[in-house]
Scaffold this motif. Structure first.
Motif, PDB file in Angstrom:
ATOM      1  N   UNK A 100      66.317  69.983  40.618  1.00  0.00           N
ATOM      2  CA  UNK A 100      65.264  69.511  39.711  1.00  0.00           C
ATOM      3  C   UNK A 100      65.245  70.326  38.427  1.00  0.00           C
ATOM      4  N   UNK A 101      65.389  71.630  38.540  1.00  0.00           N
ATOM      5  CA  UNK A 101      65.398  72.495  37.344  1.00  0.00           C
ATOM      6  C   UNK A 101      66.555  72.147  36.420  1.00  0.00           C
ATOM      7  N   UNK A 102      67.731  71.987  36.992  1.00  0.00           N
ATOM      8  CA  UNK A 102      68.908  71.647  36.174  1.00  0.00           C
ATOM      9  C   UNK A 102      68.703  70.310  35.467  1.00  0.00           C
ATOM     10  N   UNK A 103      68.183  69.337  36.204  1.00  0.00           N
ATOM     11  CA  UNK A 103      67.962  68.026  35.612  1.00  0.00           C
ATOM     12  C   UNK A 103      66.905  68.087  34.514  1.00  0.00           C
ATOM     13  N   UNK A 136      67.665  82.782  42.253  1.00  0.00           N
ATOM     14  CA  UNK A 136      68.384  81.723  41.535  1.00  0.00           C
ATOM     15  C   UNK A 136      67.406  80.745  40.889  1.00  0.00           C
ATOM     16  N   UNK A 137      66.305  80.468  41.569  1.00  0.00           N
ATOM     17  CA  UNK A 137      65.298  79.537  41.052  1.00  0.00           C
ATOM     18  C   UNK A 137      64.533  80.165  39.893  1.00  0.00           C
ATOM     19  N   UNK A 138      64.090  81.400  40.067  1.00  0.00           N
ATOM     20  CA  UNK A 138      63.313  82.045  39.001  1.00  0.00           C
ATOM     21  C   UNK A 138      64.170  82.250  37.744  1.00  0.00           C
ATOM     22  N   UNK A 139      65.444  82.590  37.922  1.00  0.00           N
ATOM     23  CA  UNK A 139      66.342  82.761  36.772  1.00  0.00           C
ATOM     24  C   UNK A 139      66.574  81.435  36.049  1.00  0.00           C
ATOM     25  N   UNK A 140      66.805  80.404  36.829  1.00  0.00           N
ATOM     26  CA  UNK A 140      67.030  79.086  36.246  1.00  0.00           C
ATOM     27  C   UNK A 140      65.771  78.577  35.541  1.00  0.00           C
ATOM     28  N   UNK A 141      64.608  78.852  36.105  1.00  0.00           N
ATOM     29  CA  UNK A 141      63.342  78.454  35.474  1.00  0.00           C
ATOM     30  C   UNK A 141      63.166  79.179  34.142  1.00  0.00           C
ATOM     31  N   UNK A 142      63.441  80.471  34.111  1.00  0.00           N
ATOM     32  CA  UNK A 142      63.318  81.252  32.872  1.00  0.00           C
ATOM     33  C   UNK A 142      64.302  80.747  31.822  1.00  0.00           C
TER      34      UNK A 142
END
Length: 174
Positions: A100-103, A136-142
């Motif tokens: 979802x983050x990538x999209x 991985x999620x927190x980094x991608x969100x930032x």
């Protein structure tokens, strides 16, 4: 399925379009049987909609390019796709939150200038993920937040990208 489609083709296509993004996300499901079933359903949906590019990308399992294909194929649905993505940011599965983050990062580049309210909604959701327990999620969100806050550029058309990529190759073949 063909019988149902024949009865109310327009409504069926509308329902199928609404299911594309959830199917795409669930291709990243940690349960292999769910991921496989989602891939197969997305392939059937692509055939029903007659979207050759989506069918090819799904068949060849080019998951990373399917999101861009959805956005390019149906540009009018960008805000709807973003709204559909938001619940996946809270999913228990890391793989679905990452998908979802990538999209969202990809789709936000396709938003028009009139979509500031939607952009604000997305940023609020992403701020919560910057504190996610999964690195991985927190980094991608930032990273996605930085992308969204920087001045947005309109996406480049595929034709222009093709020309930049392939023109020198073609020119040298004279």
């Amino acid at each position: 399925m063909q019988t149902v489609v024949g009865n109310d083709k327009q409504q069926m296509r509308k329902n199928v379009r609404r299911s594309l993004l959830p199917l795409f996300f669930h291709m990243s499901d940690q349960t292999e049987s769910v991921a496989k079933a989602s891939r197969e359903a997305l392939l059937v949906a692509a055939k029903l909609l007659k979207w050759k590019r989506l069918k090819h990308l799904t068949r060849t399992q080019q998951t990373g390019r399917i999101g861009e294909c959805l956005l390019v194929q149906d540009r009018s649905r960008v805000e709807e796709y973003l709204s559909q993505s938001l619940p996946y940011l809270k999913d228990a599965q890391v793989t679905l939150r990452e998908a979802a983050l990538k999209f969202i990062g990809l789709a936000a580049r396709h938003l028009g200038d009139e979509s500031e309210e939607k952009l604000s909604e997305i940023c609020n959701a992403l701020q919560l993920l910057e504190k996610d327990a999964e690195l991985s999620v927190s980094s991608l969100a930032a990273q996605t937040m930085l992308t969204l806050r920087s001045p947005r550029e309109q996406p480049t058309s595929g034709w222009t990208l093709w020309a930049l990529c392939c023109w020198p190759c073609k020119a040298g073949q004279k």
